[in-house]
Structure formats: C-alpha cells, structure tokens
Write a protein that holds these residues in place. Sequence first.
Motif, PDB file in Angstrom:
ATOM      1  N   ASP A   9      -8.977   7.704 -15.285  1.00  0.00           N
ATOM      2  CA  ASP A   9      -7.760   8.503 -15.291  1.00  0.00           C
ATOM      3  C   ASP A   9      -7.010   8.185 -13.998  1.00  0.00           C
ATOM      4  OD1 ASP A   9      -5.721  10.334 -15.315  1.00  0.00           O
ATOM      5  OD2 ASP A   9      -7.017  12.112 -15.310  1.00  0.00           O
ATOM      6  N   ARG A  10      -5.885   7.503 -14.114  1.00  0.00           N
ATOM      7  CA  ARG A  10      -5.162   7.060 -12.925  1.00  0.00           C
ATOM      8  C   ARG A  10      -3.944   7.932 -12.616  1.00  0.00           C
ATOM      9  NH1 ARG A  10      -5.724   2.138 -15.691  1.00  0.00           N
ATOM     10  NH2 ARG A  10      -3.484   1.713 -15.711  1.00  0.00           N
ATOM     11  N   THR A  11      -3.922   9.132 -13.165  1.00  0.00           N
ATOM     12  CA  THR A  11      -2.806  10.039 -12.939  1.00  0.00           C
ATOM     13  C   THR A  11      -2.688  10.379 -11.452  1.00  0.00           C
ATOM     14  OG1 THR A  11      -3.189  11.028 -15.116  1.00  0.00           O
ATOM     15  CG2 THR A  11      -1.785  12.256 -13.568  1.00  0.00           C
ATOM     16  N   PRO A  12      -1.525  10.214 -10.849  1.00  0.00           N
ATOM     17  CA  PRO A  12      -1.369  10.564  -9.424  1.00  0.00           C
ATOM     18  C   PRO A  12      -1.603  12.055  -9.184  1.00  0.00           C
ATOM     19  CG  PRO A  12       0.462   9.190 -10.183  1.00  0.00           C
ATOM     20  CD  PRO A  12      -0.298   9.598 -11.407  1.00  0.00           C
ATOM     21  N   ASP A  13      -2.346  12.373  -8.138  1.00  0.00           N
ATOM     22  CA  ASP A  13      -2.528  13.782  -7.773  1.00  0.00           C
ATOM     23  C   ASP A  13      -2.038  14.068  -6.348  1.00  0.00           C
ATOM     24  OD1 ASP A  13      -4.489  12.776  -6.064  1.00  0.00           O
ATOM     25  OD2 ASP A  13      -6.169  13.517  -7.274  1.00  0.00           O
ATOM     26  N   TRP A  14      -1.513  13.048  -5.651  1.00  0.00           N
ATOM     27  CA  TRP A  14      -0.877  13.209  -4.343  1.00  0.00           C
ATOM     28  C   TRP A  14      -1.801  13.824  -3.299  1.00  0.00           C
ATOM     29  CZ3 TRP A  14       4.059  11.390  -3.254  1.00  0.00           C
ATOM     30  CH2 TRP A  14       4.780  10.898  -4.367  1.00  0.00           C
ATOM     31  N   ARG A  15      -3.087  13.509  -3.390  1.00  0.00           N
ATOM     32  CA  ARG A  15      -4.017  14.097  -2.419  1.00  0.00           C
ATOM     33  C   ARG A  15      -3.762  13.584  -1.001  1.00  0.00           C
ATOM     34  NH1 ARG A  15      -9.736  12.074  -4.706  1.00  0.00           N
ATOM     35  NH2 ARG A  15      -8.685  12.845  -6.575  1.00  0.00           N
ATOM     36  N   GLY A  16      -3.126  12.409  -0.882  1.00  0.00           N
ATOM     37  CA  GLY A  16      -2.784  11.909   0.438  1.00  0.00           C
ATOM     38  C   GLY A  16      -1.810  12.827   1.150  1.00  0.00           C
ATOM     39  N   ALA A  55      -2.765   7.120  -1.092  1.00  0.00           N
ATOM     40  CA  ALA A  55      -1.995   8.356  -1.229  1.00  0.00           C
ATOM     41  C   ALA A  55      -2.168   8.998  -2.598  1.00  0.00           C
ATOM     42  CB  ALA A  55      -0.518   8.087  -0.975  1.00  0.00           C
ATOM     43  N   HIS A  56      -2.687   8.241  -3.583  1.00  0.00           N
ATOM     44  CA  HIS A  56      -2.803   8.724  -4.967  1.00  0.00           C
ATOM     45  C   HIS A  56      -1.431   9.137  -5.488  1.00  0.00           C
ATOM     46  CE1 HIS A  56      -7.366   9.247  -5.280  1.00  0.00           C
ATOM     47  NE2 HIS A  56      -7.156   8.814  -4.050  1.00  0.00           N
ATOM     48  N   TRP A  99       0.854  -1.185   0.000  1.00  0.00           N
ATOM     49  CA  TRP A  99       0.000   0.000   0.000  1.00  0.00           C
ATOM     50  C   TRP A  99       0.891   1.236   0.000  1.00  0.00           C
ATOM     51  CZ3 TRP A  99       0.738  -3.206   4.260  1.00  0.00           C
ATOM     52  CH2 TRP A  99       1.438  -2.650   5.332  1.00  0.00           C
ATOM     53  N   THR A 100       0.289   2.382  -0.246  1.00  0.00           N
ATOM     54  CA  THR A 100       0.971   3.657  -0.038  1.00  0.00           C
ATOM     55  C   THR A 100       0.377   4.320   1.197  1.00  0.00           C
ATOM     56  OG1 THR A 100      -0.589   4.835  -1.483  1.00  0.00           O
ATOM     57  CG2 THR A 100       1.455   4.020  -2.482  1.00  0.00           C
ATOM     58  N   GLY A 101       1.237   5.001   1.965  1.00  0.00           N
ATOM     59  CA  GLY A 101       0.766   5.783   3.103  1.00  0.00           C
ATOM     60  C   GLY A 101       0.555   7.212   2.643  1.00  0.00           C
ATOM     61  N   LYS A 102       1.563   8.053   2.843  1.00  0.00           N
ATOM     62  CA  LYS A 102       1.474   9.407   2.310  1.00  0.00           C
ATOM     63  C   LYS A 102       2.261   9.561   1.012  1.00  0.00           C
ATOM     64  CE  LYS A 102       4.810  10.909   5.855  1.00  0.00           C
ATOM     65  NZ  LYS A 102       4.562   9.908   6.896  1.00  0.00           N
ATOM     66  N   GLY A 103       2.934   8.495   0.585  1.00  0.00           N
ATOM     67  CA  GLY A 103       3.667   8.526  -0.671  1.00  0.00           C
ATOM     68  C   GLY A 103       5.168   8.685  -0.505  1.00  0.00           C
ATOM     69  N   MET A 104       5.680   8.533   0.720  1.00  0.00           N
ATOM     70  CA  MET A 104       7.115   8.721   0.947  1.00  0.00           C
ATOM     71  C   MET A 104       7.958   7.666   0.238  1.00  0.00           C
ATOM     72  SD  MET A 104       7.437  11.504   2.626  1.00  0.00           S
ATOM     73  CE  MET A 104       9.073  11.499   3.373  1.00  0.00           C
TER      74      MET A 104
END
Length: 368
Positions: free
Chosen positions: A277-284, A191-192, A155-160
Amino acid sequence: MKPLDPPGSFDPADVTLLLQDVTGRVAERPTDCREREIQAGRHYSEDLPIEQVPSPAYMQVFDQLMQTQVPRVAEYTGVLTRLVLERFRQPVLVSLVRAGTPCGALMTRYARLRLGIEVPHYGVSIIRGKGFDANAISYILARHPGQTLVFVDGWTGKGMITRQLRESCDAYNAGHGGAIAPILAVLADPAHSTDLYATREDFINPSCCLNSTICGLISRTVHNTALVGPEDFHGVRVYREFAPLDQTARYLDAVTAQFVPQEGAILSRLAALEREDRTPDWRGMTAVERIGVHFGISDINRIKPSIGETTRVLLRRVPDRVLVREANHPDTAHILLLARERGVPVEVYPDMPYLCCGLIADRRGGTE
C-alpha cells in the motif's frame, strides 16, 4: 525561448534544460548575509550563494560512496522507471532542477538501454513559494500534446515540493485551461508524500553530496525579475570554471554500468513494491512538526530533514545543528565530516523517520 545549449555538462541525449544562462549577471553573495535576508523576507531565488570547492577529505568520502552506493542507485532507478512506464503509456519526464535532473537522466538511460523505449526528458525550474516555470511547461506541452508529464525529483524532504507541485499544477491549469496532474516520481520518499517511489528509506545517493559538480555544472535556479522577464525561462548559472572537478558524467556512467548487474534486484523490488500500500500518509511532515516543538522552531522552513536536505543546509545555509537518528550510521559519514569542517554541533535524535535533519540557525535578529 531556447533551451540551454549545451545543457551544462549533461549529454544532450540525456536531458533538455529549459533554462536561460544568467552567468555573470546574477549576484553571488556570502551565506551569512543571504541567510539574514532570506529570514527577513527576501526570496532565496533572487540570487545565489558563493559555491565552494569540496575539500580533499570530503572528496575522499564521495569517492567511497561512489564505490558502495552506485549499485543501489541503479536498482532504484530501474524500479522507478518501470513503475512510471507501467502506469503511463506515453510519459514525458520533467525533472525538477537541480536535484531531479541526474535522476531523470538515469531514468531516460534505463528506459532506452534496458527497455528499448525513448522517453523525452526535460529539466524545469521549480521554486518554493513561486512554483514551476510556466513558460517551460508550455514549451513541453506544445511539443508533446496528449502525453503525460511525470515530474521527477531525487528525494522528498518534508514534502514541500510535493505541495508546491500540486499548487503549481492547479495555478497553471486555471490560467491556461490545462489538465496537468501533480505526478511526482522520486527515488526516495522518506516524507511519505507520493506514491511513485523506489524506496521510502532515507538512503545516501552520491548525487546529493555535491552541488553543481554532480548536476551538470549548473546552479540551483534563479528567478529575479531584473534577469527573468515574463516570457523567459528561469535562470541558471553555469560553473564552467569547475569543469576539472566535474563528477556528473562519472556518476551517470557508473550507475548506468550497474543496470544489467542489478536487473534481478530491480525486478524483485518492483514486485514487492507492487504488493505494498503506497498511499502517502505524510509522516515526514508529522516528524518535522514534532522536531519544531522539541527545539522551539515555529518556522518549519528552518527544519530540513533527510540526507539530501541536511547536505544542502551544510553546503549553502547557516546551520544551527544537525540531528542524526544514529550516532555512526555509515550513510551519514559525509554529513558528519561536513559538520566537523564547519564546526556545526551534531545531536542524536532517534524520534524521526529520517537518518538526519539539518536545523537552520535563527538569523532574524542579525548575528545570533
């Protein structure tokens, strides 16, 4: 350098672990002591926490999750495996130890059993602030020239880790003249932060609920220069004494048994994902920054969003409190139990894309 043999309690057909055994040589220290030193600047990878045996009540919750969540894990595994194989002709799965390894093992099984494709799978250490094990990456590239490395996590948390992977690939390419891309495949991406995922829902996967006893009896990875030389693989402790409690094979076999029953759901979800659209937007990360402002936390390393990361906080860090999006969501039952067992306050905080978030206590001043 040789792989870990045997690979903990994993079946060697499921994964090759590019790790060295440092059992008995790495320090294992109390959580509160480690927390103070980590926040004072000591790197978390230099030693290990003392791993605790889950309580009988907690194992009852785990057993319930095994009954209810395994079909969903099988569905997401099939979706993610098919996405990877549609995009890459000859992938090599490189799971990020520890949480990525059960996921990569299941993807390997799905490819073999449902698609008739043998996909190599290795487990490699990645450490926040230090990067992945470059020796392990070189080992893989030497054996699979021309093939695409696909990094796998649960999984991703905040994307670190997404960011750390990108930095690691850039550093490796600069130092070795390579062209590794930071391709990250995860079951869940709340995390997107990646475009290779089966869901962006913060769902409960039984594999995130335990420590070594769901991950082949291995610890999280160790990088201490007293133990790991420049030509060595990163280290790992093997908890052989926990073998009677090991749930690794039970979990992997239970999910594997659901591949056929879930095939219709797999194909349906795959088709839906391919239209998105699966583009990451980092909303997490945006949510984490908002939480930091709300609770007065300037160090985002003390904010651990998602079910998986909150579980880790409760199992091996010093929590200040736990935030839950809903008071009694069924997927947070084990979180609420752990919090009760450890006397950690739980607060409803609806303004986040995660089901829960763990906040680590500030120990910079000593014993707050």
